[in-house]
Design an enzyme around this catalytic site. Structure first.
Site, PDB file in Angstrom:
ATOM      1  N   CYS A   1       0.737  -0.581   0.089  1.00  0.00           N
ATOM      2  CA  CYS A   1       0.157  -0.471  -0.162  1.00  0.00           C
ATOM      3  C   CYS A   1       1.059   1.128  -0.374  1.00  0.00           C
ATOM      4  CB  CYS A   1      -0.938  -0.073   1.380  1.00  0.00           C
ATOM      5  SG  CYS A   1      -1.933   1.784   1.451  1.00  0.00           S
TER       6      CYS A   1
ATOM      7  N   HIS B   1      -2.258  -1.439  -3.370  1.00  0.00           N
ATOM      8  CA  HIS B   1      -3.150  -0.149  -3.149  1.00  0.00           C
ATOM      9  C   HIS B   1      -1.602   0.741  -3.916  1.00  0.00           C
ATOM     10  CE1 HIS B   1      -5.504  -2.341   0.125  1.00  0.00           C
ATOM     11  NE2 HIS B   1      -4.749  -2.628  -1.271  1.00  0.00           N
TER      12      HIS B   1
ATOM     13  N   TYR C   1     -13.163   6.848   0.039  1.00  0.00           N
ATOM     14  CA  TYR C   1     -13.734   5.563  -1.715  1.00  0.00           C
ATOM     15  C   TYR C   1     -15.261   6.309  -1.993  1.00  0.00           C
ATOM     16  CZ  TYR C   1     -10.853   1.566   0.076  1.00  0.00           C
ATOM     17  OH  TYR C   1      -9.462   1.280   0.984  1.00  0.00           O
TER      18      TYR C   1
ATOM     19  N   ASP D   1      -5.962   3.473  -4.208  1.00  0.00           N
ATOM     20  CA  ASP D   1      -6.720   3.018  -2.927  1.00  0.00           C
ATOM     21  C   ASP D   1      -7.615   4.908  -2.164  1.00  0.00           C
ATOM     22  OD1 ASP D   1      -6.668   2.154  -0.299  1.00  0.00           O
ATOM     23  OD2 ASP D   1      -4.902   2.001  -0.298  1.00  0.00           O
ATOM     24  N   HIS D   2      -7.208   5.058  -1.207  1.00  0.00           N
ATOM     25  CA  HIS D   2      -7.928   5.943  -0.666  1.00  0.00           C
ATOM     26  C   HIS D   2      -8.084   7.398  -1.613  1.00  0.00           C
ATOM     27  CE1 HIS D   2      -6.796   4.911   3.391  1.00  0.00           C
ATOM     28  NE2 HIS D   2      -7.386   4.399   2.765  1.00  0.00           N
TER      29      HIS D   2
HETATM   30  C1  CS2 Z   1      -6.604   1.178   4.458  1.00  0.00           C
HETATM   31  C2  CS2 Z   1      -7.265  -0.420   5.276  1.00  0.00           C
HETATM   32  O1  CS2 Z   1      -6.572   0.259   2.361  1.00  0.00           O
HETATM   33  C3  CS2 Z   1      -6.677   0.693   3.080  1.00  0.00           C
HETATM   34  O2  CS2 Z   1      -7.859   1.028   2.623  1.00  0.00           O
HETATM   35  O3  CS2 Z   1      -6.687   2.068   4.701  1.00  0.00           O
HETATM   36  O4  CS2 Z   1      -8.396   0.161   5.259  1.00  0.00           O
HETATM   37  C4  CS2 Z   1      -6.913  -1.748   4.965  1.00  0.00           C
HETATM   38  O5  CS2 Z   1      -8.349  -1.644   3.962  1.00  0.00           O
HETATM   39  C5  CS2 Z   1      -6.572  -2.518   5.540  1.00  0.00           C
HETATM   40  O6  CS2 Z   1      -5.941  -2.406   6.524  1.00  0.00           O
HETATM   41  C6  CS2 Z   1      -6.649  -4.338   5.160  1.00  0.00           C
HETATM   42  O7  CS2 Z   1      -6.647  -5.222   6.009  1.00  0.00           O
HETATM   43 MN    MN Z   2      -4.250   0.178   1.424  1.00  0.00          MN
END
Ligand code: CS2
Ligand code: MN
Length: 359
Positions: free
Chosen positions: A245, A272, A331, A317-318
């Site tokens: 990520c 991510h 999201y 991702d975000h």
């Molecule tokens: C993170 C986490 O990738 C994301 O959106 O913010 O919320 C992620 O989904 C979890 O930690 C995975 O287990």
């Molecule tokens: Mn993530």
């Protein structure tokens, strides 16, 4: 690489599968079963209903994010073996149903932490942000009270009320769990689940900690290169891998993401890909995926994923919240769709450059 997007499920996610269908180049959906109490084994019928919904919309499930890890497993509680058995049962059911990727995390007490879910930017969009100064004013022993006295009962955004009600108990539970203990508990868990993963070809993809440093004195064991390498080496099985990520790791400017990706060659199971903007030490905000909107070199990230031969799912991702969209923070459809197109463009460029170079 396979382009995917996360979908939170009917009744939870304002973004419908119909809308996702119109995102160009989307190959699969990342989702999970919501509403299952953490620690319980997933029921096949419930999962199949979810799978059917995704397939009826013309997609397949490219991976599960997440199957949560019960606190008892993370803290080596008396009943951890029972929760591990449940986890194994869930993995076996998912494996039978053709799932080959499971994302999870090993963060203590909280998943990601932000201090603002909607920080306004100059362009009228909003982003999630984190300021260490705000965190430092909160007394972890009394999470509901903000120490500056401006407001009693202050809650940080994104914290689940159910867990907040148990916050004292959770801090006590994790009180004796330091970094080494957390690593040992993780090893115990992974060794127990590897056989079922091998049987069904399921790749476990550890999500890094976010932010990538200890928060409230709680240990963070998945925050940088050394720790991620320790994870893959301590249970040296190809099924034991990582979700890269880029935004979580990238919250710490000391993390060189392309270098981390290269070091994890063969064990990156999920990516991510998002950007983050560093304001000052301990202060960062999320940004558009575009390199020049944040602090990360997104081209270098996609190039390194390509160079290590990564062929698994990638997702934006975000993102920012733009055009007044009403959505789960980070999201929304719009900014993530832009992010996906941008990532796809970078990948196309990386691939074509390589082909022309070989010619
Ligand atoms: C993170 C986490 O990738 C994301 O959106 O913010 O919320 C992620 O989904 C979890 O930690 C995975 O287990
Ligand atoms: Mn993530």
């Amino acid at each position: 690489m396979k382009m995917t997007m996360r979908w939170f499920g009917t009744g939870y996610d304002p973004v419908t599968l119909d809308k996702l269908r119109q995102v160009p180049g989307l190959d699969g959906i990342i989702t999970t079963l919501y509403g299952v109490p953490p620690g319980e084994a997933w029921k096949k019928e419930q999962f199949n209903a979810l799978k059917k919904e995704v397939e009826d919309a013309g997609f397949s499930i490219a991976g599960i994010e997440s199957v949560g890890i019960h606190d008892s497993i993370k803290t080596a509680g008396k009943d951890r073996d029972r929760y591990i058995e449940n986890y194994i049962a869930t993995l076996a059911m998912l494996g039978e149903e053709g799932v080959d990727l499971v994302c999870y995390n090993f963060m203590a007490v909280f998943d990601w932490t932000r201090t603002n879910l909607a920080k306004p930017r100059g362009d009228g969009s909003t982003v999630m942000s984190y300021e260490q100064d705000v965190i430092d004013k909160i007394d972890p022993a009394n999470m509901f009270a903000r120490m500056d006295g401006k407001s009693g009962g202050y809650l940080l955004p994104g914290w689940e009320p159910e867990r907040m009600a148990r916050i004292k108990e959770l801090f006590e539970l994790y009180g004796a769990v330091d970094e080494e203990a957390l690593f040992a508990n993780l090893k115990y868990f992974l060794e127990a689940v590897m056989p079922v993963c091998e049987k069904y070809g399921i790749k476990m993809a550890m999500h890094p900690d976010d932010p990538a440093w200890p928060v409230f004195g709680l240990p963070r064991i998945m925050a940088g290169k050394e720790q991620l390498l320790r994870l893959v080496k301590m249970v040296d099985n190809p099924c034991n891998g990582v979700t890269v990520c880029t935004g979580s790791l990238g919250s710490n400017p000391a993390n060189d993401i392309p270098d981390i990706i290269r070091a994890l060659k063969g064990r990156v199971h999920f990516a991510h890909v998002r950007n983050v903007r560093h304001n000052s030490p301990g202060d960062f905000e999320e940004s558009a995926h575009l390199s020049r909107d944040g602090s990360l070199d997104m081209y270098a990230i996609m190039k390194s994923l390509y160079d290590i031969g990564f062929e698994g799912p990638v997702r934006p991702d975000h993102g920012r919240t733009v055009w007044n969209e009403v959505c789960i923070p980070g999201y929304g459809l719009y900014d993530r769709a832009m992010g996906l197109c941008y990532i796809s463009g970078l990948l196309e460029a990386v691939q074509n450059t390589e082909i022309h170079f070989q010619e």
